[in-house]
Design an enzyme around this catalytic site. Structure first.
Site, PDB file in Angstrom:
ATOM      1  N   TYR A  14       5.664   2.670   3.729  1.00  0.00           N
ATOM      2  CA  TYR A  14       5.522   1.613   4.721  1.00  0.00           C
ATOM      3  C   TYR A  14       4.151   1.686   5.410  1.00  0.00           C
ATOM      4  O   TYR A  14       3.699   0.706   5.989  1.00  0.00           O
ATOM      5  CB  TYR A  14       6.592   1.752   5.819  1.00  0.00           C
ATOM      6  N   GLY A  15       3.543   2.870   5.353  1.00  0.00           N
ATOM      7  CA  GLY A  15       2.326   3.144   6.137  1.00  0.00           C
ATOM      8  C   GLY A  15       1.144   2.242   5.844  1.00  0.00           C
ATOM      9  O   GLY A  15       0.200   2.172   6.626  1.00  0.00           O
ATOM     10  N   CYS A  65       4.151  11.319  12.221  1.00  0.00           N
ATOM     11  CA  CYS A  65       4.618  10.858  10.901  1.00  0.00           C
ATOM     12  C   CYS A  65       5.733  11.798  10.466  1.00  0.00           C
ATOM     13  O   CYS A  65       5.667  13.009  10.722  1.00  0.00           O
ATOM     14  CB  CYS A  65       3.465  10.895   9.894  1.00  0.00           C
ATOM     15  N   THR A  66       6.730  11.216   9.809  1.00  0.00           N
ATOM     16  CA  THR A  66       7.890  12.009   9.377  1.00  0.00           C
ATOM     17  C   THR A  66       7.515  13.262   8.579  1.00  0.00           C
ATOM     18  O   THR A  66       8.184  14.275   8.655  1.00  0.00           O
ATOM     19  CB  THR A  66       8.798  11.140   8.478  1.00  0.00           C
ATOM     20  N   HIS A  67       6.443  13.145   7.786  1.00  0.00           N
ATOM     21  CA  HIS A  67       6.106  14.231   6.864  1.00  0.00           C
ATOM     22  C   HIS A  67       5.343  15.393   7.520  1.00  0.00           C
ATOM     23  O   HIS A  67       5.308  16.490   6.981  1.00  0.00           O
ATOM     24  CB  HIS A  67       5.243  13.700   5.718  1.00  0.00           C
ATOM     25  N   CYS A  73      11.222   6.587  11.117  1.00  0.00           N
ATOM     26  CA  CYS A  73       9.881   6.302  10.600  1.00  0.00           C
ATOM     27  C   CYS A  73       8.917   5.957  11.741  1.00  0.00           C
ATOM     28  O   CYS A  73       9.158   5.028  12.522  1.00  0.00           O
ATOM     29  CB  CYS A  73       9.982   5.119   9.634  1.00  0.00           C
ATOM     30  N   ASN A  74       7.818   6.690  11.816  1.00  0.00           N
ATOM     31  CA  ASN A  74       6.816   6.430  12.866  1.00  0.00           C
ATOM     32  C   ASN A  74       6.151   5.080  12.680  1.00  0.00           C
ATOM     33  O   ASN A  74       5.810   4.409  13.648  1.00  0.00           O
ATOM     34  CB  ASN A  74       5.741   7.517  12.838  1.00  0.00           C
ATOM     35  N   THR A  75       5.948   4.694  11.415  1.00  0.00           N
ATOM     36  CA  THR A  75       5.280   3.423  11.154  1.00  0.00           C
ATOM     37  C   THR A  75       6.135   2.269  11.679  1.00  0.00           C
ATOM     38  O   THR A  75       5.638   1.373  12.367  1.00  0.00           O
ATOM     39  CB  THR A  75       5.010   3.263   9.640  1.00  0.00           C
ATOM     40  N   ASP A 128      14.604   5.460   7.321  1.00  0.00           N
ATOM     41  CA  ASP A 128      13.178   5.762   7.144  1.00  0.00           C
ATOM     42  C   ASP A 128      12.722   5.037   5.880  1.00  0.00           C
ATOM     43  O   ASP A 128      13.543   4.572   5.088  1.00  0.00           O
ATOM     44  CB  ASP A 128      12.989   7.278   6.988  1.00  0.00           C
ATOM     45  N   SER A 129      11.406   4.997   5.680  1.00  0.00           N
ATOM     46  CA  SER A 129      10.880   4.384   4.475  1.00  0.00           C
ATOM     47  C   SER A 129      11.255   5.187   3.223  1.00  0.00           C
ATOM     48  O   SER A 129      11.228   4.649   2.126  1.00  0.00           O
ATOM     49  CB  SER A 129       9.362   4.298   4.579  1.00  0.00           C
ATOM     50  N   GLU A 153       4.883  15.482  -0.413  1.00  0.00           N
ATOM     51  CA  GLU A 153       5.842  15.103  -1.459  1.00  0.00           C
ATOM     52  C   GLU A 153       5.588  15.859  -2.760  1.00  0.00           C
ATOM     53  O   GLU A 153       6.509  16.118  -3.530  1.00  0.00           O
ATOM     54  CB  GLU A 153       5.826  13.577  -1.657  1.00  0.00           C
TER      55      GLU A 153
HETATM   56  N1  DGL Z   1       7.876   7.556   7.117  1.00  0.00           N
HETATM   57  C1  DGL Z   1       6.505   7.175   7.293  1.00  0.00           C
HETATM   58  C2  DGL Z   1       6.089   7.437   8.743  1.00  0.00           C
HETATM   59  O1  DGL Z   1       6.660   8.237   9.443  1.00  0.00           O
HETATM   60  C3  DGL Z   1       5.586   7.896   6.317  1.00  0.00           C
HETATM   61  C4  DGL Z   1       5.712   7.438   4.872  1.00  0.00           C
HETATM   62  C5  DGL Z   1       5.365   5.979   4.660  1.00  0.00           C
HETATM   63  O2  DGL Z   1       4.164   5.604   4.757  1.00  0.00           O
HETATM   64  O3  DGL Z   1       6.276   5.210   4.415  1.00  0.00           O
HETATM   65  O4  DGL Z   1       5.173   6.815   9.209  1.00  0.00           O
END
Ligand code: DGL
Length: 262
Positions: free
Chosen positions: A40-41, A182-184, A71-73, A8-9, A150
């Protein structure tokens, strides 16, 4: 080859690790969080592809049998390209979430929330339409959700206010099913549910991707047979920061986090 590699990012991918551990208790996880280059977003597709390839090369050195892109992005902007570079099975989070959402909706109105990169890629939107052209998709980027999680602002006025504003188009569209893309976002489920109402189904892509990983390991005859070894956590920067935040995403503390160069 024995472990499942997850990247993941940053720290958010631990929501996926949590589900993998729950659904695949015999597997060992090797996690890489690219904390030096998060988020990464907001990055370009070319940069995301480059970072992802580097992250996968690192995981392959750890001898993994499958790679899960938490990571979804990355999954939405880069999955077909990165898959074409490697032979190891690579699983992203988009398709499993889409399948579940299309299955769950009763009024054929689905909402998707994610980072700017994820929403702009149009991946969720096009995959939903491909699976069922009658589904009306409303998508919204919710960039402030990541720092809220976060910073540990998981309830109360400010996050509620921001959630109301971001989720208004989904409410107005009458979405009865919303993908947490998104992961969060699974960490903010209570707030999101409060704003959208109890009748709206929230699709947690972490849960769905764990189901998909299990299916692929079974198909490829790669399921772990013994018990798990100790899970390993690597980051590209600031292991202390990662360790402090880990419990919020994983549900339990992470003892050891190592710094790795990709
Ligand atoms: N992990 C990213 C996602 O799931 C979220 C955090 C980022 O922007 O890197 O898209």
């Amino acid at each position: 080859m024995s472990a499942i590699g997850v990247f993941d990012s940053g720290v958010g991918g631990l929501t996926v690790v949590r589900e993998l551990i729950r659904q695949l208790p015999r597997e060992t996880i090797i996690y890489f969080g690219d904390t030096a280059r998060v988020p990464y977003g907001i990055k370009s597709r070319e940069t995301i592809i480059r970072f992802s390839i580097e992250n996968i090369l690192f995981l392959l050195k750890q001898d993994v049998k499958l790679i899960c892109v938490a990571c979804n992005t990355v999954s939405s902007c880069a999955l077909p390209v990165i898959k074409s570079h490697f032979r190891v099975p690579i699983v992203g989070v988009i398709t499993p979430g889409v399948r579940e959402a299309v299955y769950a909706t009763r009024n054929k109105r689905v909402g998707v929330i994610g980072t700017k990169g994820t929403i702009k890629s149009g991946s969720y939107q096009s995959q939903i339409r491909q699976l069922d052209p009658q589904v009306k998709v409303t998508a919204a980027a919710c960039p402030l959700f990541v720092p809220f999680v976060e910073e540990g602002w998981l309830s109360g006025g400010p996050v509620l206010e921001v959630a109301r504003s971001y989720l208004k188009p989904l409410k107005d569209a009458g979405a009865d099913t919303v993908i947490l893309g998104c992961t969060h976002y699974p960490v903010l489920k209570p707030v999101i549910q409060k704003v959208l109402g109890a009748g709206v189904a929230l699709i947690d892509s972490a849960k769905q991707v764990a189901i998909e990983v299990k299916k692929i390991l079974a198909q490829e005859d790669l399921l772990g047979r013994g018990g798990p070894s100790r899970h390993k956590f690597y980051v590209s920067d600031n292991p202390e920061w990662f360790r402090e935040l880990a419990a919020r995403f994983l549900g339990k503390p992470v003892r050891e986090v190592k710094k790795a160069n990709v």
